[in-house]
Design an enzyme around this catalytic site. Sequence first.
Site, PDB file in Angstrom:
ATOM      1  N   LYS A  76       0.740  -1.197  -0.038  1.00 14.09           N
ATOM      2  CA  LYS A  76      -0.058  -0.009   0.061  1.00 14.09           C
ATOM      3  C   LYS A  76       0.825   1.275   0.026  1.00 14.09           C
ATOM      4  O   LYS A  76       0.815   2.061  -0.888  1.00 14.09           O
ATOM      5  CB  LYS A  76      -0.865   0.114   1.118  1.00 14.09           C
ATOM      6  CG  LYS A  76      -1.952   1.103   1.347  1.00 14.09           C
ATOM      7  CD  LYS A  76      -2.894   0.894   2.487  1.00 14.09           C
ATOM      8  CE  LYS A  76      -3.546   2.505   2.619  1.00 14.09           C
ATOM      9  NZ  LYS A  76      -4.622   2.314   3.749  1.00 14.09           N
ATOM     10  N   GLU A 123      10.547  -4.560   4.655  1.00 10.50           N
ATOM     11  CA  GLU A 123      10.598  -6.043   4.226  1.00 10.50           C
ATOM     12  C   GLU A 123      10.318  -6.284   2.750  1.00 10.50           C
ATOM     13  O   GLU A 123      10.932  -6.804   1.996  1.00 10.50           O
ATOM     14  CB  GLU A 123       9.611  -7.062   4.987  1.00 10.50           C
ATOM     15  CG  GLU A 123       9.975  -7.030   6.620  1.00 10.50           C
ATOM     16  CD  GLU A 123       8.828  -5.901   7.491  1.00 10.50           C
ATOM     17  OE1 GLU A 123       8.883  -4.634   6.771  1.00 10.50           O
ATOM     18  OE2 GLU A 123       8.849  -6.134   8.581  1.00 10.50           O
ATOM     19  N   GLY A 180      -4.869  -1.844   4.835  1.00 11.18           N
ATOM     20  CA  GLY A 180      -4.244  -2.911   4.349  1.00 11.18           C
ATOM     21  C   GLY A 180      -4.714  -4.334   4.651  1.00 11.18           C
ATOM     22  O   GLY A 180      -4.897  -5.000   3.825  1.00 11.18           O
ATOM     23  N   ARG A 181      -5.310  -4.388   5.933  1.00 11.57           N
ATOM     24  CA  ARG A 181      -5.984  -5.780   6.182  1.00 11.57           C
ATOM     25  C   ARG A 181      -7.219  -6.009   5.623  1.00 11.57           C
ATOM     26  O   ARG A 181      -7.703  -6.981   5.698  1.00 11.57           O
ATOM     27  CB  ARG A 181      -5.865  -5.879   7.732  1.00 11.57           C
ATOM     28  CG  ARG A 181      -6.517  -4.972   8.687  1.00 11.57           C
ATOM     29  CD  ARG A 181      -6.185  -4.781  10.084  1.00 11.57           C
ATOM     30  NE  ARG A 181      -6.835  -3.698  10.873  1.00 11.57           N
ATOM     31  CZ  ARG A 181      -6.003  -2.511  10.932  1.00 11.57           C
ATOM     32  NH1 ARG A 181      -4.909  -2.428  10.275  1.00 11.57           N
ATOM     33  NH2 ARG A 181      -6.661  -1.628  11.559  1.00 11.57           N
ATOM     34  N   GLU A 229      -4.964  -6.452  14.841  1.00 13.30           N
ATOM     35  CA  GLU A 229      -4.599  -5.171  14.351  1.00 13.30           C
ATOM     36  C   GLU A 229      -5.563  -4.317  14.355  1.00 13.30           C
ATOM     37  O   GLU A 229      -5.370  -3.160  14.568  1.00 13.30           O
ATOM     38  CB  GLU A 229      -3.898  -5.336  12.869  1.00 13.30           C
ATOM     39  CG  GLU A 229      -2.885  -4.280  12.443  1.00 13.30           C
ATOM     40  CD  GLU A 229      -2.055  -4.372  11.471  1.00 13.30           C
ATOM     41  OE1 GLU A 229      -1.028  -4.670  11.482  1.00 13.30           O
ATOM     42  OE2 GLU A 229      -2.599  -4.015  10.226  1.00 13.30           O
ATOM     43  N   HIS A 260      -5.585 -32.726  17.634  1.00 16.50           N
ATOM     44  CA  HIS A 260      -4.767 -33.525  18.321  1.00 16.50           C
ATOM     45  C   HIS A 260      -3.288 -32.608  18.779  1.00 16.50           C
ATOM     46  O   HIS A 260      -2.245 -32.940  18.563  1.00 16.50           O
ATOM     47  CB  HIS A 260      -4.079 -34.252  16.988  1.00 16.50           C
ATOM     48  CG  HIS A 260      -5.000 -35.233  16.468  1.00 16.50           C
ATOM     49  ND1 HIS A 260      -5.317 -36.517  17.278  1.00 16.50           N
ATOM     50  CD2 HIS A 260      -6.020 -35.408  15.601  1.00 16.50           C
ATOM     51  CE1 HIS A 260      -6.489 -37.258  16.628  1.00 16.50           C
ATOM     52  NE2 HIS A 260      -6.644 -36.419  15.707  1.00 16.50           N
ATOM     53  N   LYS A 302       8.926  -0.654  14.340  1.00 17.10           N
ATOM     54  CA  LYS A 302       9.769  -0.354  13.280  1.00 17.10           C
ATOM     55  C   LYS A 302      10.662   0.737  13.173  1.00 17.10           C
ATOM     56  O   LYS A 302      11.629   0.712  12.767  1.00 17.10           O
ATOM     57  CB  LYS A 302       8.634   0.244  12.059  1.00 17.10           C
ATOM     58  CG  LYS A 302       7.426  -0.762  11.733  1.00 17.10           C
ATOM     59  CD  LYS A 302       6.805  -0.214  10.310  1.00 17.10           C
ATOM     60  CE  LYS A 302       5.518  -1.071   9.963  1.00 17.10           C
ATOM     61  NZ  LYS A 302       4.553  -0.403   9.277  1.00 17.10           N
TER      62      LYS A 302
HETATM   63  O1  F6P Z   1       2.481  -4.108  10.026  1.00 18.40           O
HETATM   64  C1  F6P Z   1       1.706  -3.036   9.529  1.00 18.40           C
HETATM   65  C2  F6P Z   1       1.173  -2.571   8.177  1.00 18.40           C
HETATM   66  O2  F6P Z   1       1.216  -1.358   8.121  1.00 18.40           O
HETATM   67  C3  F6P Z   1       0.046  -3.689   8.071  1.00 18.40           C
HETATM   68  O3  F6P Z   1      -1.216  -2.742   8.395  1.00 18.40           O
HETATM   69  C4  F6P Z   1      -0.029  -3.817   6.585  1.00 18.40           C
HETATM   70  O4  F6P Z   1      -0.815  -4.657   6.091  1.00 18.40           O
HETATM   71  C5  F6P Z   1       1.469  -3.942   6.379  1.00 18.40           C
HETATM   72  O5  F6P Z   1       2.198  -3.190   7.168  1.00 18.40           O
HETATM   73  C6  F6P Z   1       1.953  -3.875   5.056  1.00 18.40           C
HETATM   74  O6  F6P Z   1       2.018  -2.450   4.502  1.00 18.40           O
HETATM   75  P1  F6P Z   1       2.149  -2.063   2.945  1.00 18.40           P
HETATM   76  O7  F6P Z   1       1.073  -2.919   2.205  1.00 18.40           O
HETATM   77  O8  F6P Z   1       2.027  -0.650   3.073  1.00 18.40           O
HETATM   78  O9  F6P Z   1       3.519  -2.642   2.343  1.00 18.40           O
END
Ligand code: F6P
Length: 517
Positions: free
Chosen positions: A178, A184, A238-239, A325, A356, A481
Amino acid sequence: MCARNFDSDFDGITLDYSRQRATPGTMDKLYNLAEAAHLKEKIDRMFNGEHINSSENRSVLHVALRAPRDAVMQSDGKNVVPDVWNVLDKIKDFSERVRNGSWVGATGKALTDVISVGIGGSFLGPLFVHTALQTDPEASKCATGRQLRFLANVDPIDVARNIAGLKPETTLVVVVSKTFTTAETMLNARTLRAWISKELGPSAVAKHMVAVSTNLTLVEKFGIDPNNAFAFWDWVGGRYSVCSAVGVLPLSLQYGFTVVDKFLKGASSIDQHFYSAPFEKNLPVLLGLLSVWNVSFFGYPARAILPYSQALEKFAPHIQQVSMESNGKGVSIDGKPLPFETGEIDFGEPGTNGQHSFYQLIHQGRVIPCDFIGVVKSQQPVYLEGEVVNNHDELMSNFFAQPDALAYGKTPEELQKENVQQHLIPHKTFSGNRPSLSLLLSSLDAYKIGQLLAIYEHRVAVQGFIWGINSFDQWGVELGKSLATQVRKQLHASRVKGEPVEGFNFSTTTMLTKYLK
Ligand code: F6P
């Protein structure tokens, strides 16, 4: 426990909540609570595009992502549905060209494999839907000869696993972020860009990398042609983004747009139900109220999500993010410290595997309200001659048995009648009165998967609306972060310039020093 009128049906989905610790009187009180919390008004405000995500000053309009083409949904005075459909049309066109081989890679070969690079909301929802569709006969037929993989973790092991057995010349990388700033995802995207460039040359990136983002400026800076970028908008959390290009693009590449459109229609059917059904018949509202009842009135801190379907194996991990979240908050929507706990600890595994593993604790240890999710018609039925029941009935025998074991338990008297040895009676006693609910889906196709997703998304929103929190921001992820940024700088300085570790507390300094040695 209540035996009657504790079920609700909608479009092939039956909810049975008779095993909750709730009576008809409780339900009336919960409906009153919903009134007092202005639940209906809050739902309306969400659908009307008001800035209910107040700390980020944004609308919350993921329902617009699956609205019919002729619907009108406004954010900031603009109908956003045409924008949504522009992107959907672009995805349909692009995914068809990739699938039919008219969009080819740098060496002229068809792109049969896709790696979707993203984390959190840019990963978990699409992974859940992909896993659920994989064995659906209609969807899997459309995926013949294709592979879809997900690279989320910045751990280089995840990179190695994702590229294992793939060739850059037949691989398309979809970078999903987003913000297009997530550490990452950006490092993984650069790693795959290097993987492609090394083999095919830097110019190949244009054919082998596309992006999904709200930040098209950064997409272009990264080196991806803006024509190959698929937009979404800041009114999509995002979620809550699986129905945007975040999910629709990789899933359409794998299964074709028609299957994904069915998934969107399923989600949309629940949106309409959520918006218009009375509370007593409204699945997300019922589920949300019962969760509030369990968390806030009984103080149960966790909820187990137990699908009796291997196809739903990634459902609980997705709902973990959607729920935790969204609702793991310490202040009210206007920033006041909350005098009660919100959210719950969500976890789960498909049945019967979970039985199990952790069911011992659920039956005789802590009380954990459980969601049992079952399917009438298996995606992949197997009938073995000579067996007592077919394989799906075997699975579903457990789906029907477990809620009763939790609800009714087993008393010492019953054990005595069965001549259980006296010293074993305490160990074999089940207290019962442990709440669960059951959701029975008529099938598990793309449409039903969309419905299931939307039911849980809205359930989480209902809980947040009742608790008076903002379920659509996530400030709690920021501190870690920014601390990681300091550590990253230190690792660089120590490795490149040999600088000593400094500026951290004793514990972190000691551990970092050991790590650097
Ligand atoms: O971990 C926090 C967060 O902002 C989530 O809410 C989001 O889904 C994820 O990181 C990834 O963010 P992006 O889509 O901006 O890479």
